[in-house]
Design an enzyme around this catalytic site. Structure first.
Site, PDB file in Angstrom:
ATOM      1  N   ASP A  25       0.876  -1.169   0.000  1.00 44.37           N
ATOM      2  CA  ASP A  25       0.000   0.000   0.000  1.00 44.37           C
ATOM      3  C   ASP A  25       0.921   1.229   0.000  1.00 44.37           C
ATOM      4  O   ASP A  25       2.101   1.127   0.366  1.00 44.37           O
ATOM      5  CB  ASP A  25      -0.889  -0.025   1.251  1.00 44.37           C
ATOM      6  N   ASP A  27      -0.064   5.123   0.857  1.00 49.98           N
ATOM      7  CA  ASP A  27      -0.254   6.143   1.897  1.00 49.98           C
ATOM      8  C   ASP A  27      -0.165   5.511   3.280  1.00 49.98           C
ATOM      9  O   ASP A  27      -0.981   4.656   3.632  1.00 49.98           O
ATOM     10  CB  ASP A  27      -1.635   6.804   1.730  1.00 49.98           C
ATOM     11  N   GLY A  74      -7.953   3.767   3.414  1.00 47.38           N
ATOM     12  CA  GLY A  74      -7.742   2.642   2.500  1.00 47.38           C
ATOM     13  C   GLY A  74      -8.809   2.488   1.428  1.00 47.38           C
ATOM     14  O   GLY A  74      -8.601   1.805   0.436  1.00 47.38           O
ATOM     15  N   ARG A  77     -12.008   7.107  -2.693  1.00 44.42           N
ATOM     16  CA  ARG A  77     -12.500   8.390  -2.172  1.00 44.42           C
ATOM     17  C   ARG A  77     -14.017   8.419  -1.942  1.00 44.42           C
ATOM     18  O   ARG A  77     -14.485   8.731  -0.848  1.00 44.42           O
ATOM     19  CB  ARG A  77     -12.101   9.502  -3.150  1.00 44.42           C
ATOM     20  N   SER A 152      -5.831   5.372  -3.965  1.00 49.24           N
ATOM     21  CA  SER A 152      -5.765   6.804  -4.278  1.00 49.24           C
ATOM     22  C   SER A 152      -5.639   7.083  -5.766  1.00 49.24           C
ATOM     23  O   SER A 152      -4.849   6.463  -6.476  1.00 49.24           O
ATOM     24  CB  SER A 152      -4.575   7.437  -3.557  1.00 49.24           C
ATOM     25  N   ASN A 154      -4.428   9.803  -6.595  1.00 45.35           N
ATOM     26  CA  ASN A 154      -3.211  10.628  -6.612  1.00 45.35           C
ATOM     27  C   ASN A 154      -1.946   9.783  -6.484  1.00 45.35           C
ATOM     28  O   ASN A 154      -0.846  10.328  -6.345  1.00 45.35           O
ATOM     29  CB  ASN A 154      -3.262  11.633  -5.452  1.00 45.35           C
ATOM     30  N   ASP A 210      -1.437  -0.483   6.058  1.00 45.33           N
ATOM     31  CA  ASP A 210      -1.637   0.213   7.339  1.00 45.33           C
ATOM     32  C   ASP A 210      -3.120   0.420   7.643  1.00 45.33           C
ATOM     33  O   ASP A 210      -3.465   0.826   8.750  1.00 45.33           O
ATOM     34  CB  ASP A 210      -0.941   1.579   7.339  1.00 45.33           C
TER      35      ASP A 210
END
Ligand SMILES: O=P(O)(O)OC[C@H]1O[C@@H](O)[C@H](O)[C@@H](O)[C@@H]1O
Length: 261
Positions: A25, A27, A74, A77, A152, A154, A210
């Site tokens: 992952d 972020d 996780g 959005r 994401s 991004n 995470d």
């Protein structure tokens, strides 16, 4: 790996005997951007909840760290928006992707949050976890294939800003998932797509996550091993979500090269 029982403290060894690939992952595992997302979500939801309380005459209960970890972290959005609103008994019209950030719709709130996120990212830059970068380098030196798997949209920009592109053989992110129509975490599909792209069966891949939703995705995909990287939240929360083991730092994860026959 050296542990098969769920554990919060055992030493973790990733061995080429058992595994061929590692799916990271982004972020909160590789980059310190989970906090940037969490702050953007807090800014969005606190303003929304406050104005909703004013209009309805009800109490204002702010968006909390537990709300973030449970309902938003996780997930893609718009799923995060729907999931959190539902937890408070609230619903909003979906709206359309053409709407701007001022719209009181799921799409509008999504645009607003992304504006806050990009604003904070431009101000703070992308910081990396040195332990994650070190682990990626050790894994690749030992012959593991590696992928970044993020909800994401991004993801590509963050990986590029952090100059980490060379550490991944594949990327499955929010943009790719949208293009392919894959459901996001906690569904396992984005991790399974990454394993497929690396030509590795799920049971020969380790997932590093995470977020509770991400750990659940790793578990549901029947991956060989799921490491919960606990950067925040109560001890044991990722093991309870389904991780085989929970670690606070990736520097503690050992890598073993296959012994040649
Ligand atoms: O809004 P984006 O950049 O598409 O990100 C979606 C989600 O991506 C995940 O990686 C983050 O854990 C979430 O906090 C975030 O909401």
């Amino acid at each position: 790996m050296s542990t098969s029982e769920p554990s919060a403290s055992a030493a973790v060894v990733l061995s080429r005997r058992d595994l061929d690939a590692a799916l990271f992952d982004l972020d909160g595992v590789v980059t310190r951007t989970a906090q940037v997302h969490a702050e953007a979500w807090t800014r969005l939801f606190d303003a929304y909840l406050e104005s909703h309380a004013r209009r309805s005459g009800g109490p204002f209960r702010p968006f909390s760290a537990e709300d973030y970890q449970r309902y938003v972290d996780g997930r893609p959005r718009l799923d995060g928006i729907r999931c959190f609103l539902e937890s408070r008994g609230l619903t909003l019209p979906e709206g359309s992707p053409e709407e701007g950030p001022e719209a009181e719709t799921v799409q509008g709130l999504g645009k607003r949050k992304n504006g806050y996120f990009l604003e904070a990212l431009a101000r703070r830059g992308v910081e990396v976890f040195a332990g994650a970068v070190g682990l990626l380098e050790r894994l690749r030196a030992a012959g593991f294939r590696t992928a970044v798997v993020s909800a994401s949209r991004n993801c590509e920009a963050v990986v590029r800003a952090a100059e980490l592109e060379h550490l991944f053989d594949a990327r499955v992110d929010g943009v790719e998932a949208g293009r392919l129509g894959l459901p996001g975490k906690p569904a396992p599909d984005t991790f399974l797509e990454a394993a497929r792209r690396l030509r590795v069966p799920p049971e020969r891949a380790v997932v590093l996550e995470d977020a509770r939703a991400g750990v659940q995705a790793g578990r549901r995909g029947h991956f060989g091993f799921v490491i919960g990287v606990r950067r925040a939240g109560p001890e044991g929360s990722l093991v309870r979500a389904g991780a085989n083991v929970e670690v606070a730092h990736l520097t503690t994860v050992k890598v073993e090269k296959e012994i040649p026959a």
